[in-house]
Design a protein around this motif. Structure first.
Motif, PDB file in Angstrom:
ATOM      1  N   THR A   1       0.861  -1.187   0.000  1.00 41.82           N
ATOM      2  CA  THR A   1       0.000   0.000   0.000  1.00 41.82           C
ATOM      3  C   THR A   1       0.894   1.233   0.000  1.00 41.82           C
ATOM      4  OG1 THR A   1      -0.136   0.099   2.417  1.00 41.82           O
ATOM      5  CG2 THR A   1      -1.844  -1.154   1.277  1.00 41.82           C
ATOM      6  N   PRO A   2       0.378   2.425  -0.371  1.00 39.09           N
ATOM      7  CA  PRO A   2       1.234   3.602  -0.509  1.00 39.09           C
ATOM      8  C   PRO A   2       1.930   4.044   0.777  1.00 39.09           C
ATOM      9  CG  PRO A   2      -0.847   3.947  -1.644  1.00 39.09           C
ATOM     10  CD  PRO A   2      -0.989   2.688  -0.852  1.00 39.09           C
ATOM     11  N   TRP A   3       1.179   4.226   1.863  1.00 35.86           N
ATOM     12  CA  TRP A   3       1.774   4.701   3.111  1.00 35.86           C
ATOM     13  C   TRP A   3       1.692   3.579   4.137  1.00 35.86           C
ATOM     14  CZ3 TRP A   3      -0.386  10.376   3.695  1.00 35.86           C
ATOM     15  CH2 TRP A   3       0.167  11.159   2.677  1.00 35.86           C
ATOM     16  N   GLU A   4       2.563   2.629   3.947  1.00 35.82           N
ATOM     17  CA  GLU A   4       2.567   1.413   4.750  1.00 35.82           C
ATOM     18  C   GLU A   4       3.566   1.585   5.877  1.00 35.82           C
ATOM     19  OE1 GLU A   4       2.620  -3.301   3.576  1.00 35.82           O
ATOM     20  OE2 GLU A   4       3.489  -1.842   2.233  1.00 35.82           O
ATOM     21  N   VAL A   5       3.080   1.730   7.109  1.00 34.35           N
ATOM     22  CA  VAL A   5       3.950   1.978   8.246  1.00 34.35           C
ATOM     23  C   VAL A   5       4.355   0.680   8.924  1.00 34.35           C
ATOM     24  CG1 VAL A   5       4.180   3.211  10.440  1.00 34.35           C
ATOM     25  CG2 VAL A   5       2.847   4.215   8.576  1.00 34.35           C
ATOM     26  N   SER A   6       3.442  -0.285   8.946  1.00 36.46           N
ATOM     27  CA  SER A   6       3.714  -1.587   9.546  1.00 36.46           C
ATOM     28  C   SER A   6       2.716  -2.582   8.964  1.00 36.46           C
ATOM     29  CB  SER A   6       3.587  -1.507  11.074  1.00 36.46           C
ATOM     30  OG  SER A   6       3.920  -2.741  11.659  1.00 36.46           O
ATOM     31  N   ARG A   7       2.700  -3.797   9.519  1.00 32.41           N
ATOM     32  CA  ARG A   7       1.763  -4.807   9.022  1.00 32.41           C
ATOM     33  C   ARG A   7       0.318  -4.314   9.066  1.00 32.41           C
ATOM     34  NH1 ARG A   7       5.221  -7.745  12.484  1.00 32.41           N
ATOM     35  NH2 ARG A   7       6.416  -9.410  11.451  1.00 32.41           N
ATOM     36  N   ASP A   8      -0.040  -3.713  10.184  1.00 29.51           N
ATOM     37  CA  ASP A   8      -1.438  -3.353  10.417  1.00 29.51           C
ATOM     38  C   ASP A   8      -1.673  -1.852  10.439  1.00 29.51           C
ATOM     39  OD1 ASP A   8       0.140  -3.184  12.703  1.00 29.51           O
ATOM     40  OD2 ASP A   8      -1.585  -3.358  14.037  1.00 29.51           O
ATOM     41  N   VAL A   9      -0.636  -1.062  10.177  1.00 28.68           N
ATOM     42  CA  VAL A   9      -0.783   0.392  10.180  1.00 28.68           C
ATOM     43  C   VAL A   9      -0.559   0.887   8.754  1.00 28.68           C
ATOM     44  CG1 VAL A   9       0.006   2.581  11.135  1.00 28.68           C
ATOM     45  CG2 VAL A   9       0.045   0.515  12.554  1.00 28.68           C
ATOM     46  N   LYS A  10      -1.655   1.235   8.104  1.00 27.99           N
ATOM     47  CA  LYS A  10      -1.602   1.675   6.716  1.00 27.99           C
ATOM     48  C   LYS A  10      -2.365   2.980   6.608  1.00 27.99           C
ATOM     49  CE  LYS A  10      -1.321  -3.106   5.124  1.00 27.99           C
ATOM     50  NZ  LYS A  10      -1.811  -4.128   4.174  1.00 27.99           N
ATOM     51  N   ILE A  11      -1.642   4.053   6.325  1.00 24.87           N
ATOM     52  CA  ILE A  11      -2.230   5.384   6.347  1.00 24.87           C
ATOM     53  C   ILE A  11      -3.081   5.644   5.111  1.00 24.87           C
ATOM     54  CG2 ILE A  11      -1.699   7.838   6.623  1.00 24.87           C
ATOM     55  CD1 ILE A  11      -0.886   5.973   8.970  1.00 24.87           C
ATOM     56  N   HIS A  12      -2.764   4.988   4.013  1.00 27.11           N
ATOM     57  CA  HIS A  12      -3.501   5.152   2.759  1.00 27.11           C
ATOM     58  C   HIS A  12      -4.143   3.811   2.390  1.00 27.11           C
ATOM     59  CE1 HIS A  12      -4.510   6.129  -1.368  1.00 27.11           C
ATOM     60  NE2 HIS A  12      -4.024   7.353  -1.233  1.00 27.11           N
ATOM     61  N   PRO A  13      -5.422   3.791   2.035  1.00 22.81           N
ATOM     62  CA  PRO A  13      -6.112   2.509   1.838  1.00 22.81           C
ATOM     63  C   PRO A  13      -5.848   1.834   0.498  1.00 22.81           C
ATOM     64  CG  PRO A  13      -7.629   4.327   1.453  1.00 22.81           C
ATOM     65  CD  PRO A  13      -6.332   4.948   1.928  1.00 22.81           C
ATOM     66  N   ARG A  14      -5.199   2.483  -0.448  1.00 26.61           N
ATOM     67  CA  ARG A  14      -5.078   1.919  -1.797  1.00 26.61           C
ATOM     68  C   ARG A  14      -4.290   0.613  -1.794  1.00 26.61           C
ATOM     69  NH1 ARG A  14      -2.316   5.651  -6.246  1.00 26.61           N
ATOM     70  NH2 ARG A  14      -0.369   4.920  -5.276  1.00 26.61           N
ATOM     71  N   ASP A  15      -4.856  -0.405  -2.403  1.00 29.62           N
ATOM     72  CA  ASP A  15      -4.209  -1.718  -2.501  1.00 29.62           C
ATOM     73  C   ASP A  15      -3.372  -1.762  -3.782  1.00 29.62           C
ATOM     74  OD1 ASP A  15      -3.415  -4.326  -2.570  1.00 29.62           O
ATOM     75  OD2 ASP A  15      -5.428  -5.190  -2.582  1.00 29.62           O
ATOM     76  N   GLU A  16      -2.069  -1.852  -3.617  1.00 29.00           N
ATOM     77  CA  GLU A  16      -1.172  -1.878  -4.772  1.00 29.00           C
ATOM     78  C   GLU A  16      -0.563  -3.261  -5.009  1.00 29.00           C
ATOM     79  OE1 GLU A  16       0.476   2.738  -4.554  1.00 29.00           O
ATOM     80  OE2 GLU A  16       1.769   1.071  -3.918  1.00 29.00           O
ATOM     81  N   SER A  17      -1.099  -4.275  -4.352  1.00 26.41           N
ATOM     82  CA  SER A  17      -0.466  -5.589  -4.430  1.00 26.41           C
ATOM     83  C   SER A  17      -0.403  -6.116  -5.859  1.00 26.41           C
ATOM     84  CB  SER A  17      -1.189  -6.579  -3.522  1.00 26.41           C
ATOM     85  OG  SER A  17      -2.566  -6.655  -3.841  1.00 26.41           O
ATOM     86  N   SER A  18      -1.471  -5.925  -6.629  1.00 25.12           N
ATOM     87  CA  SER A  18      -1.476  -6.435  -8.009  1.00 25.12           C
ATOM     88  C   SER A  18      -0.617  -5.574  -8.933  1.00 25.12           C
ATOM     89  CB  SER A  18      -2.910  -6.503  -8.544  1.00 25.12           C
ATOM     90  OG  SER A  18      -3.483  -5.206  -8.620  1.00 25.12           O
ATOM     91  N   TRP A  19      -0.201  -4.401  -8.454  1.00 25.40           N
ATOM     92  CA  TRP A  19       0.643  -3.521  -9.257  1.00 25.40           C
ATOM     93  C   TRP A  19       2.106  -3.977  -9.263  1.00 25.40           C
ATOM     94  CZ3 TRP A  19      -0.913   2.288  -8.254  1.00 25.40           C
ATOM     95  CH2 TRP A  19      -2.296   2.420  -8.409  1.00 25.40           C
TER      96      TRP A  19
END
Length: 478
Positions: free
Chosen positions: A60-78
């Motif tokens: 994800t764009p603003w991925e701080v840790s496993r469970d802390v993600k500031i931005h919800p966009r899922d970029e895994s398929s990217w």
């Protein structure tokens, strides 16, 4: 006859012994933890030009840790093997001996989907083939959102995952941290025996939801008081070289924040960053700004400092978001243009560069950085402005003038004193982040406070002038 058989038996076992000894020696050579690449062993910081590049893998764009993600966009398929490989091959096209650093977030290290497994396998093969560094990227500015103890714990977890993934006793030399507190850097040095970290973004303020301004832009040992402050002596010394992540156009960096990426807007992090230049301005204009920013360090900066360094981070997801053909062309253009203009440039990992600097500098006492820039004339890099920076252990000083007008005075726009006490924010949490980690004391180039209004050197206090004169007496001769 019996004696002859015993001799033959002895020789057979002796041959077996040396055969297994050779196998063991060969295995141990492969199993040694990766240090400085053999091609950099004879290098020194002085007399050379360096580029460090990190390609970052995330979910994800603003991925701080496993469970802390500031931005919800899922970029895994990217993130695909084809995209990552294309980016690495674009980097290598005119730069076959170049090495880079790969930065994984925790989620990207642990994701068991096929595309992430393929990417991890490919990057391990790059480490083995090219000597690339495989490192941890603990999300976007974890110090803003997570307690120090948790960041330290996750640093250890990630390092163990990387060592297991790469194998053969591998351990990264550098952690790609964004913002890491002084406590985190001390932990890396003392508990993990890692002595290099990308833990600051020079002059970052009001970008990506937070800020940290006030550090030098070239390597330094941080103080236990504040990660942006150079250690003043043994009492506050942290043995972890603090590296920048983006090389910026100094004139653009005078402003706080950003308005879009287009040439008509402004971005205080504009310089060599791909989104801030190529994406915003296109390949041609973008590359002109990238080469201008690089020249600050590889031409005049090389003359002033005895070496030059340009640093950059590219996100692998850009291959999908902006198009693989465009992003790979931008990568190839940047690397090829740099090699063509400065053929002696060494593309090395963050860990290699920081280790080379550490070998030459046991402390902060003998570095003294100088930079001079006249704007590129593109966007907010105004070509009538000349900026000069002076950075040493005790302070950083920024001077600005309009060089188009001979009578134009020179103004102090930044005076950050490192001999003054500094303090970092208390431990944050995801629901109560600590977003401003800036080190702003006497004057700040962003003009964030009333006292930051530009002024001549003569308007500074007598004590401030004396401190500056100790290092740069020539500034007071006119």
């Amino acid at each position: 006859m019996k004696h002859l058989k015993e001799q033959m038996h002895y020789k057979h076992h002796l041959h077996l012994f040396f055969y297994f000894l050779l196998l063991t020696f060969s295995h141990n050579l492969k199993a040694q933890p990766t240090g400085i690449n053999p091609s950099t062993e004879a290098l020194t910081i002085n007399g050379n030009r360096f580029v460090t590049l990190c390609i970052m893998i995330r979910t994800t764009p603003w991925e701080v840790s496993r469970d802390v993600k500031i931005h919800p966009r899922d970029e895994s398929s990217w993130h695909t093997l084809d995209g990552v490989r294309a980016l690495r091959e674009a980097f290598a096209k005119d730069n076959p001996g170049g090495r880079l650093t790969w930065g994984f977030t925790l989620n990207a290290l642990e994701d068991q989907r096929e595309n992430y497994q393929q990417i991890r396998d490919y990057i391990v093969s790059c480490q083995q083939k090219y000597g690339d560094e495989v490192s941890y990227f603990p999300g976007y500015f974890p110090a803003m959102y997570l307690p120090r103890e948790r960041i330290n714990r996750e640093l250890s977890e990630a390092i163990q995952l990387i060592s297991k993934m790469v194998g053969n006793g591998y351990k990264p030399q550098c952690i790609m941290g964004g913002f890491l507190s002084a406590d985190n850097l001390k932990y890396l040095a003392e508990k993990e025996d890692i002595h290099v970290a990308h833990a600051v973004i020079w002059s970052q303020h009001n970008i990506d939801g937070g800020g940290a301004d006030g550090s030098p832009s070239y390597p330094f040992y941080p103080s236990t008081e504040h990660f942006c402050k150079p250690a003043q002596g043994k009492a506050d010394f942290i043995d972890c070289v603090n590296l920048d992540g983006w090389t910026m156009d100094f004139i653009c960096a005078r402003q706080s924040g950003a308005i879009g990426h287009g040439i008509e807007g402004y971005n205080s992090r504009r310089g060599v960053g791909p989104i801030e230049t190529y994406k915003g301005w296109g390949i041609d204009l973008g590359n002109r700004e990238v080469m201008h920013t690089t020249a600050i360090h590889f031409d005049k900066g090389f003359e002033q400092n005895g070496f030059g360094w340009v640093t950059n981070i590219w996100e692998a997801q850009m291959v999908h978001e902006f198009g693989q053909e465009f992003i790979c062309e931008a990568m190839e253009t940047w690397v090829s243009s740099t090699k063509k203009r400065w053929p002696d440039t060494h593309f090395v990992t963050f860990g290699e560069f920081g280790t080379l600097w550490r070998q030459q500098h046991p402390n902060n006492d003998d570095w003294n950085y100088h930079f001079t820039e006249r704007g590129s004339g593109l966007g907010d890099s105004y070509n009538n402005l000349e900026i000069k920076w002076f950075m040493n252990k005790e302070f950083r000083l920024g001077l600005l003038r309009n060089w188009h007008e001979k009578s134009s005075p020179t103004y102090v726009i930044d005076f950050t004193r490192y001999d003054l006490p500094a303090k970092e924010p208390a431990d944050p949490s995801p629901d109560r982040p600590a977003k401003d980690w800036s080190l702003i004391n006497v004057m700040n180039q962003k003009g964030l406070r009333p006292q930051d209004k530009p002024k001549p050197l003569s308007a500074l206090t007598a004590h401030d002038q004396q401190l500056i004169k100790k290092y740069y007496p020539a500034l007071f001769t006119n």
